[in-house]
Design an enzyme around this catalytic site. Structure first.
Site, PDB file in Angstrom:
ATOM      1  CG  ASP A 430      -1.938   1.036   1.308  1.00 50.93           C
ATOM      2  OD1 ASP A 430      -2.291   1.585   0.248  1.00 50.93           O
ATOM      3  OD2 ASP A 430      -2.432   1.335   2.425  1.00 50.93           O
ATOM      4  CD  GLU A 433      -0.117   5.911  -3.549  1.00 50.70           C
ATOM      5  OE1 GLU A 433       0.386   6.074  -2.422  1.00 50.70           O
ATOM      6  OE2 GLU A 433      -0.908   5.010  -3.801  1.00 50.70           O
ATOM      7  CG  ASP A 508      -8.264   4.285  -0.138  1.00 51.35           C
ATOM      8  OD1 ASP A 508      -8.166   3.042  -0.006  1.00 51.35           O
ATOM      9  OD2 ASP A 508      -7.482   5.090   0.393  1.00 51.35           O
TER      10      ASP A 508
HETATM   11  O1  MIG Z   1      -3.862   6.012   4.414  1.00 55.88           O
HETATM   12  O2  MIG Z   1      -3.832   0.770   5.657  1.00 55.88           O
HETATM   13  O3  MIG Z   1      -5.882   2.002   0.218  1.00 55.88           O
HETATM   14  O4  MIG Z   1      -6.914  -0.184   1.586  1.00 55.88           O
HETATM   15  O5  MIG Z   1      -7.033  -0.021   4.392  1.00 55.88           O
HETATM   16  C1  MIG Z   1      -4.697   4.905   4.315  1.00 55.88           C
HETATM   17  C2  MIG Z   1      -5.000   1.517   5.756  1.00 55.88           C
HETATM   18  C3  MIG Z   1      -3.872   3.655   4.233  1.00 55.88           C
HETATM   19  C4  MIG Z   1      -5.036   2.914   2.246  1.00 55.88           C
HETATM   20  C5  MIG Z   1      -5.455   1.682   1.508  1.00 55.88           C
HETATM   21  C6  MIG Z   1      -6.539   0.972   2.286  1.00 55.88           C
HETATM   22  C7  MIG Z   1      -6.013   0.611   3.653  1.00 55.88           C
HETATM   23  C8  MIG Z   1      -5.552   1.863   4.377  1.00 55.88           C
HETATM   24  N1  MIG Z   1      -4.539   2.563   3.578  1.00 55.88           N
END
Ligand code: MIG
Length: 844
Positions: A430, A433, A508
């Site tokens: 995650d 980016e 998201d």
């Molecule tokens: O800033 O890990 O897209 O699936 O549950 C949010 C917490 C961070 C974004 C991900 C989402 C995940 C969440 N993350």
């Protein structure tokens, strides 16, 4: 709307969001993050056209000396693929990390030069290069123009920005471009931008999403070609958004180079594109099962939810561990409760697979091993002055691994035993980016640097590759710690080629009807960009769905290539609402169970569809245009999709709707999966679709391999394969089987069996032959399931007469038997897998 009006509305929308953010401090505000402003091309600069001043034939093409001290290369990589490069003085031909195959066998080709034109031709395509001004034109072997430069503007550099203008006609359609918003699969008219962005709660018109795949397919006169603009900088695609006569693409910086590949079928384009950038691996079968996840499930929640699935006998394979499992968000650590051996034992006993999230940022925390090792070895992204870049993410001030360096990737790879030692089966990347809470535009400043010496790159250039390289480092951990196990990596960010390492989820999304609707064009375009393994958070991540929305979403979600229910933390939701299948009452639970069970029944078909993806780059969730490009009516169909080769789904994606129109593509007869009613293709039909009903149509003359429902993918060996068949004249299927878990298939441990069913006057003949045997299968019988038949007089294989039994259950467990179900007009025949004779079904 013209471009200016659109921009005005976008501005108003942005101001509205800003106003909402400023006026409320509530954590449930839906906000979209956008990167730094777009940079447009300078219209004056691009009027200066390049000229060819000299020509030289090279081994696989031609070298051009161009005006402005530039040079050009047009190289042939295969009969129907070429690369065009235009280089500034001193620059080399460019290959990004996307490119997997660099050594191509040069096809035989002819070269000629006449007057103002240079011609290169292979058996499949001809490339005509105009010298003054410089321009490229691609033709098929009949001499039809497939694609050509728009000569008023041509191609070249506006300062640092490489650009290419192409001519288009009104009816040309565009697909691909990776992950894109909007409700239309056809991207004609769109302004597309690529700069990986943490776009929390994005909307249908959000321009920048998480993933950048600068590849698209053009479909003109029913013939398809692909263009891959291999540039990792921020790039832009104006797809006839300004004029119906041209489209253009450009990037903020980098080299002008693109690959052109000809079809004429979309599937040929994808096959070439994925030969160039790599195909996905054969997936682990468990990863094709259902996944369940929530941000802020406690350890107890994870256990309780897993147990409830088993109690309610709703099939599921995997539980996800979101960021709370870490010790204060320190990557590669476990918080006590989540690392607890009993919890893991429990999940293992319930036969769950487990996935942990992993973020790139490492907490700035002297004494923490990741921070200490990374700092000592200089593994971090750097500020322009050489100091380490520090940015805030979940753990507070954090360092960002420089994944562009091999040794940093290897270090990262080497930490995964900390996850695998707890029995973790897959890793979810995650925030890659990379997202930085306190950075400009929610990421790092553009001048942060990666790499060293001559490999040094700015963040601006490297940005779109950050997730790609992290996914690679993660993928490599499987080889290091789980040799002979198929990797599963899920990532939010990709560049072209990342399909080699990871599956993609679309970040998201929001519990909104238009998101459910958008998921179809979005996923199908991702599929047309070389990434078959894609899915969206079922039910929506941000916000909460109501019962109706969740029911409709699971009807789509059960057929996603990557099928995961995932939702946001409670503190951000306006209502208290879970997103497990049973959280909306009995009716929705039943609906959920019905479609999830169907996914598990279809597992042999789904798995085989993924095998095609791994071998030919075939999308799993396909837009109708993929198989029916000759039928113009399919080009804009965005709310139906093919689930593999044979099944077409027309889900309801709008609130309150209980009926809908369905377009049935030309050239096939379609069978209503639920009623058996047949329809000729080339028409729109109307169907009822009450809440529990997902309209499904199957191609006549198709065979769909299915099996009994399992509670998880490895629960029972596959002993009886059901060949669900809709026979008119002839149906066949080439069935691939292996262990679905290891890499032994690479040593030949797999089987391919070809099934054929043919109607011959008054009887039907079934044959199976083993094309390849190498896997020790447990399959010992096939159940032919013939839909819409009559009662047979007898069934016979050579001298063996099959026995007529009284129920489906009996047929399935007794070889050489058959049963005709009068009510559903379905004929079942159990054929031993080792039957070498033709099985003949005789009718009156
Ligand atoms: O800033 O890990 O897209 O699936 O549950 C949010 C917490 C961070 C974004 C991900 C989402 C995940 C969440 N993350």
């Amino acid at each position: 709307m013209d471009k200016r009006t659109r921009r005005f509305f976008r501005f108003i929308a942005t101001m509205a969001i800003v106003a909402t953010v400023l006026s409320t401090q509530a954590p449930n505000v839906l906000a979209v993050t956008q990167p730094h402003p777009d940079r447009e091309l300078n219209q004056e600069a691009i009027k200066k056209q390049l000229q060819v001043e000299g020509v030289e034939q090279v081994e696989n093409g031609v070298k051009l000396n161009l005006s402005s001290d530039q040079s050009g290369f047009i190289r042939l990589f295969s009969e129907d693929m070429a690369k065009v490069s235009i280089l500034k003085q001193g620059d080399n031909e460019y290959f990004s990390e996307a490119i997997q195959k660099k050594d191509w066998d040069t096809p035989s080709f002819e070269f000629s030069e006449q007057g103002n034109e240079i011609t290169l031709s292979t058996k499949e395509i001809t490339i005509k290069i105009k010298k003054e001004p410089f321009g490229v034109k691609f033709l098929d072997k009949e001499g039809n123009v497939i694609n050509e430069d728009y000569m008023q503007n041509g191609s070249g550099y506006d300062g640092e920005k490489p650009y290419v203008y192409k001519k288009t006609t009104d009816d040309e359609a565009f697909y691909g471009f990776g992950e894109q918003g909007g409700l239309n699969v056809n991207q004609r008219g769109e302004s597309i931008g690529m700069f990986n962005t943490d776009a929390y709660a994005y909307q249908t018109d959000t321009k920048y999403l998480y993933t950048s795949i600068p590849f698209f397919i053009g479909l003109k006169d029913e013939k398809a070609y692909g263009i891959f603009f291999d540039n990792t900088n921020r790039s832009y695609f104006e797809m006839a958004s300004e004029s119906d006569d041209y489209y253009y693409f450009y990037a903020d910086d980098g080299t002008l180079n693109y690959y052109f590949m000809y079809g004429p079928e979309i599937e040929d384009v994808l096959d070439s594109y994925t030969e160039l950038t790599g195909k996905m691996d054969k997936p682990a079968k468990w990863a094709l099962g259902l996944h369940q996840s929530k941000w802020q499930y406690s350890a107890e929640d994870i256990e309780r939810v897993a147990e409830t699935y088993r109690e309610k006998e709703i099939p599921v394979d995997t539980m996800h561990f979101d960021i709370d499992y870490m010790d204060e968000y320190r990557v590669f650590t476990w918080a006590d409760k989540f690392g607890d051996q009993e919890l893991h034992q429990k999940l293992d006993n319930l036969n769950f697979n487990k996935i942990t999230i992993n973020d790139p940022a490492v907490k700035k925390d002297p004494g923490y091993f990741m921070y200490d090792e990374g700092t000592e070895n200089e593994y971090w992204a750097k500020n322009p002055d050489g100091t380490n870049f520090v940015g805030e993410v979940w753990p507070g001030d954090s360092m960002f691994p420089d994944f562009s360096q091999k040794k940093v990737r290897e270090w990262w790879t080497g930490k995964h035993d900390i996850l695998f030692d707890k029995g973790i089966d897959g890793v979810w990347n995650d925030m890659n980016e990379p997202a930085v809470f306190d950075g400009p535009y929610h990421t790092m400043p553009l001048d942060v640097t990666f790499g060293k010496g001559e490999n040094k790159r700015t963040h601006e250039e490297y940005h779109n590759l950050y997730g790609h390289d992290e996914a690679k480092a993660t993928y490599d951990a499987f080889e290091e710690f789980k040799p002979n196990t198929r990797p599963f990596v899920l990532t939010r960010d990709m560049y072209a080629g990342s399909q080699r390492y990871a599956a993609l989820w679309t970040g998201d999304n929001v519990s909104q009807w238009d998101h459910l609707q958008m998921s179809i064009p979005m996923n199908t375009n991702v599929g047309l960009s070389g990434v078959p393994f894609v899915g969206n958070d079922i039910g929506g991540f941000a916000g909460r769905p109501d019962a109706e929305m969740f029911a409709r979403w699971i009807e789509v979600g059960a057929f996603l290539p990557f099928s995961r229910i995932h939702y946001d933390a409670d503190e951000k939701a306006e209502v208290e609402q879970g997103q497990e299948p049973w959280a909306f009452g009995q009716e929705v639970e039943d609906i959920s169970k019905k479609y999830i069970e169907m996914r598990y029944e279809l597992m042999p078909y789904l798995y085989n569809t993924f095998i095609d993806a791994s071998e030919q780059g075939t999308p799993v969730q396909q837009p109708l245009v993929y198989q029916f490009q000759e039928d113009k009516n399919t080009h804009d169909v965005s709310d139906q999709f093919m689930f593999g080769e044979s099944m077409m789904l027309a889900p309801v994606v709008k609130q309150g709707q209980t009926e809908r129109n369905v377009y049935l593509p030309e050239g096939e007869t379609w069978v209503d999966y639920w009623t058996g009613e047949e329809f000729e293709g080339g028409q729109t039909v109307h169907t009822n679709a009450e809440l529990s009903h997902l309209p499904i149509y199957v191609k006549k003359d198709s065979m769909i391999p299915t099996r009994e429902v399992q509670q998880y993918t490895g629960e029972k060996p596959l002993e009886n394969l059901v060949l669900d068949t809709y026979l008119s004249d002839e149906a066949s299927y080439s069935f691939y089987e292996d262990d679905g878990a290891t890499l032994d298939y690479k040593d030949g441990e797999y089987n391919v069996t070809n099934f054929n069913l043919e109607r011959k006057g008054k009887h039907i003949e079934f044959t199976s032959n083993q094309e390849k045997t190498g896997y020790d299968t447990e399959l010992d019988s096939y159940t032919l399931k013939l839909n819409g038949e009559k009662a047979p007089e007898k069934v016979q294989a050579a001298k063996a007469k099959y026995e007529n039994v009284n129920s489906v259950e009996e047929v399935k467990v007794n070889q050489e038997t058959y049963f005709f179900d009068e009510g559903s007009k379905t004929l079942y025949v159990n054929v031993p897998a080792d039957e070498r004779h033709k099985v003949k079904l005789f009718f009156k």
